[in-house]
Design an enzyme around this catalytic site. Sequence first.
Site, PDB file in Angstrom:
ATOM      1  N   ASP A  57       0.826  -1.211   0.000  1.00  0.00           N
ATOM      2  CA  ASP A  57       0.000   0.000   0.000  1.00  0.00           C
ATOM      3  C   ASP A  57       0.866   1.270   0.000  1.00  0.00           C
ATOM      4  O   ASP A  57       1.939   1.293   0.603  1.00  0.00           O
ATOM      5  CB  ASP A  57      -0.856  -0.062   1.283  1.00  0.00           C
ATOM      6  N   THR A  67      -7.671   2.919  10.028  1.00  0.00           N
ATOM      7  CA  THR A  67      -7.789   3.559  11.355  1.00  0.00           C
ATOM      8  C   THR A  67      -8.772   2.829  12.269  1.00  0.00           C
ATOM      9  O   THR A  67      -8.515   2.694  13.473  1.00  0.00           O
ATOM     10  CB  THR A  67      -8.203   5.039  11.199  1.00  0.00           C
TER      11      THR A  67
END
Length: 310
Positions: A91, A251
């Site tokens: 990523d 998150t």
Amino acid sequence: MTAIGNLRSTNKDTLREVLTRVQAEGAALGHFNVADHVLLKAVIAAASETKLPVFVGASEGEREFFGPSQLAALVKSLRQESDVPAFLNADHTHSLAKAIEAANAGFDSVGVDFSALPFDENVAQTKATVQAIKAINPAILAEGEIGDIGTGSEIHESAQADFSKLTTPEEARQFVEATGIDILAPSVGNRHGMAKSMVQGKTKKHLDIERIAQIKQAAGTFLTLHGGSGTDDEHFRRAISSGINIIHINTELRVAWRESLAESLARDSNEVVPYKILRPVVESVKQVVIARLKLFHGQAVSPEVVGTLA
Ligand code: G3H
Ligand code: ZN
């Protein structure tokens, strides 16, 4: 969106095959970032329990902490033992060297991210990186990014809304044509991280659904939605039916990881056995992943898990 109980993926399918199948089902592949073995165990356990495929992601920082080759070996091993597909994405890769490192380590895809550069430079660097990683592994998928989606899968003081650099359909078309990417990550109202109010479940991120549909039409590729944490459920559903194929969540997992670790440590100050402390953390992160996977695949989600992370 159709509910998926009949997704006939096997752990022998390629990432492209799974993405094609998930798209045909009107669903999206969940992409979950991992920085340690606890998070990875939680993501794989969620996939096994729901029988849904997962995309494991690791940014440059997460890869550095884990070790790129070690992470690739672990995912490969877990995938072999599991009955559902699990893929690995490098990523937010900001350099050719890191992209080559990931391709050599056996990652299934690389998220090539030169989105901070001016458009033409982004095109040139992305194109060169796509060529380099496909020379190493022709089956690897390459993602490219345009527009600004903020940085940091962290808790922010307030919502970082900046809609000045949303991706246009024309930019998307040009970028895909010029770079040879397989997956495009546009800026459509999504931002990395969560505002405090989102962690408390008081506010949600909203997406520009019409723009997603226009970009899909113009780009004609798979689309990834970054910055998924804290997004309104209905916006997720509409984004998927408008052309989003992969959704990144980080998150929310980090919040669950931290909170459950703190609770677990506080439970007994004399407890020193790591697997006894960490087992509830795996369980708690797994519940968040399961809730997101079910939502992305059109299945009913229990309201108590997502939106009440704090
Ligand atoms: O690449 C990772 C993500 O885009 C995750 O964003 O932390 O807002 O879920 P998030
Ligand atoms: Zn991201």
